[in-house]
Design a protein around this motif. Structure first.
Motif, PDB file in Angstrom:
ATOM      1  N   ARG A  40     -16.167  14.859 -38.038  1.00 18.42           N
ATOM      2  CA  ARG A  40     -16.005  14.975 -36.380  1.00 18.42           C
ATOM      3  C   ARG A  40     -17.044  15.611 -35.585  1.00 18.42           C
ATOM      4  O   ARG A  40     -17.136  14.526 -34.726  1.00 18.42           O
ATOM      5  N   ARG A  41     -16.807  16.557 -35.331  1.00 16.43           N
ATOM      6  CA  ARG A  41     -18.264  17.388 -34.730  1.00 16.43           C
ATOM      7  C   ARG A  41     -19.113  16.531 -34.837  1.00 16.43           C
ATOM      8  O   ARG A  41     -19.864  15.808 -33.833  1.00 16.43           O
ATOM      9  N   LYS A  42     -19.600  16.226 -36.152  1.00 20.04           N
ATOM     10  CA  LYS A  42     -21.217  15.396 -37.092  1.00 20.04           C
ATOM     11  C   LYS A  42     -20.825  13.953 -36.269  1.00 20.04           C
ATOM     12  O   LYS A  42     -22.020  13.491 -35.391  1.00 20.04           O
ATOM     13  N   LEU A  43     -19.976  13.570 -36.444  1.00 17.02           N
ATOM     14  CA  LEU A  43     -19.398  12.095 -35.511  1.00 17.02           C
ATOM     15  C   LEU A  43     -19.770  11.501 -34.220  1.00 17.02           C
ATOM     16  O   LEU A  43     -19.248  10.655 -33.905  1.00 17.02           O
ATOM     17  N   SER A  44     -19.482  13.038 -33.348  1.00 19.41           N
ATOM     18  CA  SER A  44     -18.971  12.814 -31.940  1.00 19.41           C
ATOM     19  C   SER A  44     -17.589  12.878 -31.593  1.00 19.41           C
ATOM     20  O   SER A  44     -17.085  11.702 -30.396  1.00 19.41           O
ATOM     21  N   CYS A  45     -16.841  12.938 -33.596  1.00 23.29           N
ATOM     22  CA  CYS A  45     -15.461  11.802 -32.644  1.00 23.29           C
ATOM     23  C   CYS A  45     -14.625  13.562 -32.080  1.00 23.29           C
ATOM     24  O   CYS A  45     -15.189  14.145 -32.156  1.00 23.29           O
ATOM     25  N   ASN A  46     -13.384  12.755 -31.534  1.00 20.95           N
ATOM     26  CA  ASN A  46     -12.562  13.901 -31.200  1.00 20.95           C
ATOM     27  C   ASN A  46     -11.590  14.637 -32.889  1.00 20.95           C
ATOM     28  O   ASN A  46     -11.217  14.076 -33.414  1.00 20.95           O
ATOM     29  N   PRO A  47     -11.829  15.642 -32.060  1.00 18.77           N
ATOM     30  CA  PRO A  47     -12.677  17.033 -33.327  1.00 18.77           C
ATOM     31  C   PRO A  47     -10.772  17.419 -33.539  1.00 18.77           C
ATOM     32  O   PRO A  47     -10.375  17.818 -34.685  1.00 18.77           O
ATOM     33  N   THR A  48      -9.549  17.166 -32.834  1.00  7.27           N
ATOM     34  CA  THR A  48      -8.297  17.718 -33.089  1.00  7.27           C
ATOM     35  C   THR A  48      -7.467  16.576 -33.078  1.00  7.27           C
ATOM     36  O   THR A  48      -6.292  16.232 -33.842  1.00  7.27           O
ATOM     37  N   GLY A  49      -7.643  15.766 -32.273  1.00 11.38           N
ATOM     38  CA  GLY A  49      -5.908  14.493 -32.453  1.00 11.38           C
ATOM     39  C   GLY A  49      -6.593  13.591 -33.502  1.00 11.38           C
ATOM     40  O   GLY A  49      -6.939  14.025 -34.479  1.00 11.38           O
TER      41      GLY A  49
ATOM     42  N   ILE B 292     -15.146  -0.052 -35.994  1.00 14.46           N
ATOM     43  CA  ILE B 292     -16.558  -0.060 -36.511  1.00 14.46           C
ATOM     44  C   ILE B 292     -16.710  -1.288 -36.743  1.00 14.46           C
ATOM     45  O   ILE B 292     -15.868  -2.308 -37.438  1.00 14.46           O
ATOM     46  N   GLY B 293     -17.892  -2.395 -36.577  1.00 14.50           N
ATOM     47  CA  GLY B 293     -18.275  -3.798 -36.888  1.00 14.50           C
ATOM     48  C   GLY B 293     -18.508  -4.496 -35.032  1.00 14.50           C
ATOM     49  O   GLY B 293     -18.487  -4.151 -34.725  1.00 14.50           O
ATOM     50  N   MET B 294     -19.392  -5.670 -36.137  1.00  9.71           N
ATOM     51  CA  MET B 294     -19.345  -5.926 -34.811  1.00  9.71           C
ATOM     52  C   MET B 294     -19.198  -7.064 -33.909  1.00  9.71           C
ATOM     53  O   MET B 294     -17.782  -7.401 -34.000  1.00  9.71           O
ATOM     54  N   ARG B 295     -19.598  -7.342 -32.833  1.00  8.68           N
ATOM     55  CA  ARG B 295     -18.692  -7.868 -31.463  1.00  8.68           C
ATOM     56  C   ARG B 295     -18.943  -9.412 -31.535  1.00  8.68           C
ATOM     57  O   ARG B 295     -19.854  -9.793 -30.825  1.00  8.68           O
ATOM     58  N   HIS B 296     -17.792 -10.226 -31.729  1.00  7.04           N
ATOM     59  CA  HIS B 296     -18.517 -11.584 -32.757  1.00  7.04           C
ATOM     60  C   HIS B 296     -17.777 -11.650 -31.492  1.00  7.04           C
ATOM     61  O   HIS B 296     -18.297 -12.537 -30.490  1.00  7.04           O
ATOM     62  N   ASP B 297     -17.061 -11.217 -30.752  1.00  6.19           N
ATOM     63  CA  ASP B 297     -16.805 -11.718 -29.070  1.00  6.19           C
ATOM     64  C   ASP B 297     -17.337 -12.049 -27.860  1.00  6.19           C
ATOM     65  O   ASP B 297     -16.935 -12.926 -27.506  1.00  6.19           O
ATOM     66  N   LEU B 298     -18.952 -10.753 -28.033  1.00  3.46           N
ATOM     67  CA  LEU B 298     -19.278 -10.683 -27.703  1.00  3.46           C
ATOM     68  C   LEU B 298     -20.772 -12.419 -27.834  1.00  3.46           C
ATOM     69  O   LEU B 298     -21.427 -12.607 -26.987  1.00  3.46           O
ATOM     70  N   ALA B 299     -20.470 -12.302 -28.829  1.00  4.19           N
ATOM     71  CA  ALA B 299     -22.293 -12.655 -29.501  1.00  4.19           C
ATOM     72  C   ALA B 299     -22.168 -14.825 -29.604  1.00  4.19           C
ATOM     73  O   ALA B 299     -22.910 -15.459 -30.013  1.00  4.19           O
TER      74      ALA B 299
ATOM     75  N   LEU C  23     -17.883   0.940 -31.900  1.00  2.00           N
ATOM     76  CA  LEU C  23     -18.879   1.454 -32.550  1.00  2.00           C
ATOM     77  C   LEU C  23     -20.114   0.239 -32.700  1.00  2.00           C
ATOM     78  O   LEU C  23     -21.190   1.148 -32.668  1.00  2.00           O
ATOM     79  N   GLY C  24     -19.660  -0.262 -32.878  1.00  2.00           N
ATOM     80  CA  GLY C  24     -20.460  -1.557 -33.543  1.00  2.00           C
ATOM     81  C   GLY C  24     -21.019  -1.422 -34.730  1.00  2.00           C
ATOM     82  O   GLY C  24     -20.075  -0.743 -36.106  1.00  2.00           O
ATOM     83  N   TYR C  25     -22.019  -1.491 -34.932  1.00  2.00           N
ATOM     84  CA  TYR C  25     -22.462  -1.459 -36.076  1.00  2.00           C
ATOM     85  C   TYR C  25     -22.663   0.337 -36.807  1.00  2.00           C
ATOM     86  O   TYR C  25     -24.077   0.125 -36.039  1.00  2.00           O
ATOM     87  N   VAL C  26     -22.287   0.880 -37.579  1.00  2.00           N
ATOM     88  CA  VAL C  26     -23.223   2.200 -38.438  1.00  2.00           C
ATOM     89  C   VAL C  26     -23.179   1.843 -39.650  1.00  2.00           C
ATOM     90  O   VAL C  26     -21.376   1.534 -40.488  1.00  2.00           O
ATOM     91  N   PRO C  27     -24.493   2.778 -40.414  1.00  2.00           N
ATOM     92  CA  PRO C  27     -24.923   2.888 -41.771  1.00  2.00           C
ATOM     93  C   PRO C  27     -23.517   3.675 -42.396  1.00  2.00           C
ATOM     94  O   PRO C  27     -24.095   4.011 -43.700  1.00  2.00           O
ATOM     95  N   ASN C  28     -22.828   4.990 -41.401  1.00  2.00           N
ATOM     96  CA  ASN C  28     -22.789   5.348 -42.476  1.00  2.00           C
ATOM     97  C   ASN C  28     -20.556   5.470 -42.372  1.00  2.00           C
ATOM     98  O   ASN C  28     -19.918   6.574 -41.591  1.00  2.00           O
TER      99      ASN C  28
END
Length: 238
Positions: free
Chosen positions: A54-63, A100-107, A134-139
């Protein structure tokens, strides 16, 4: 005519195979599910590994971390997800939602009204700062290991990798009886939670999982065990 020219059709689920048969296709049809690379998708070893991820991904660490994996699109049920989230976020005030995923609603131009609906639901959620597109993420595998829950309220699918990859990662799944759901995904209410296409039902299932450690552990372990025993990509390749 196209089907008659084919020697063998490979379907990625028994449900899709049976649908082709109902259409009247007479060719040889074999069902081979997608499978999961268990070397990439596996549970975190312990809470310390989750915290480091979570720290590596800059996500909420404890919730609580809730994931959605798939395009932002009506077929994927993003509107149902965000409606359910309004209840979830009231009951669990430290929860964060990561999409996680492309914003088809915008495109996509013909999704203008859907995009407005998504924006309205985010703004009226009471905690728009806890909804992260987050859009597309490789991990994706790292996010699944770091998460507490995958919400997948899709309306129509083939063989959704997102579900079986989450299960392989020991991340419980709440999904709905989408068109195309197949037995290869596991046993409803044992390996994953199957609930109605209703924001209230989705929210209740999510809250129950996130607030009961025993239930969460049960689904996490059962999900991983099902995929390891039945959905290993090496077995599918064989």
């Amino acid at each position: 005519r196209k089907y008659r020219a084919i020697d063998c059709i490979i379907s990625n689920s028994r449900t899709n195979r049976d649908e082709l048969i109902r259409w009247g296709v007479k060719n040889r049809i074999e069902a081979i599910p997608n499978g999961v690379n268990l070397g990439n998708f596996y549970p975190a070893a312990d809470e310390n590994e989750k915290l480091e991820l979570r720290r590596k991904l800059s996500c909420n660490p404890t919730g609580k971390i809730v994931l959605s994996v798939g395009a932002v699109h009506p077929r994927k049920g993003t509107d149902l997800l965000l409606k359910a989230w309004q209840t979830i976020t009231r009951e669990i005030p430290d929860a964060h939602l990561y999409l996680i995923g492309m914003r088809h609603d915008l495109a996509v131009s013909n999704l203008h009204e859907f995009r407005q609906s998504v924006e309205t639901l985010v703004a009226s959620s009471g905690a728009p700062d806890r909804i992260h597109f987050l859009g597309y993420v490789p991990n994706v595998a790292e996010y699944l290991r770091a998460a507490d829950l995958l919400l997948f309220p899709s309306r129509k699918e083939g063989m959704p990798n997102a579900i079986i990859e989450a299960m392989a990662s020991g991340t419980p799944v709440v999904t709905c009886p989408f068109i195309g759901i197949s037995p290869e995904l596991g046993r409803p209410d044992i390996d994953f939670i199957l609930t109605d296409h209703s924001p209230d039902a989705i929210a209740k299932a999510a809250i129950d999982l996130l607030t009961d450690k025993n239930v969460h552990r049960q689904f996490s372990q059962s999900a991983h065990r099902w995929v390891a025993q039945n959905m290993d990509v090496e077995d599918m390749l064989d």
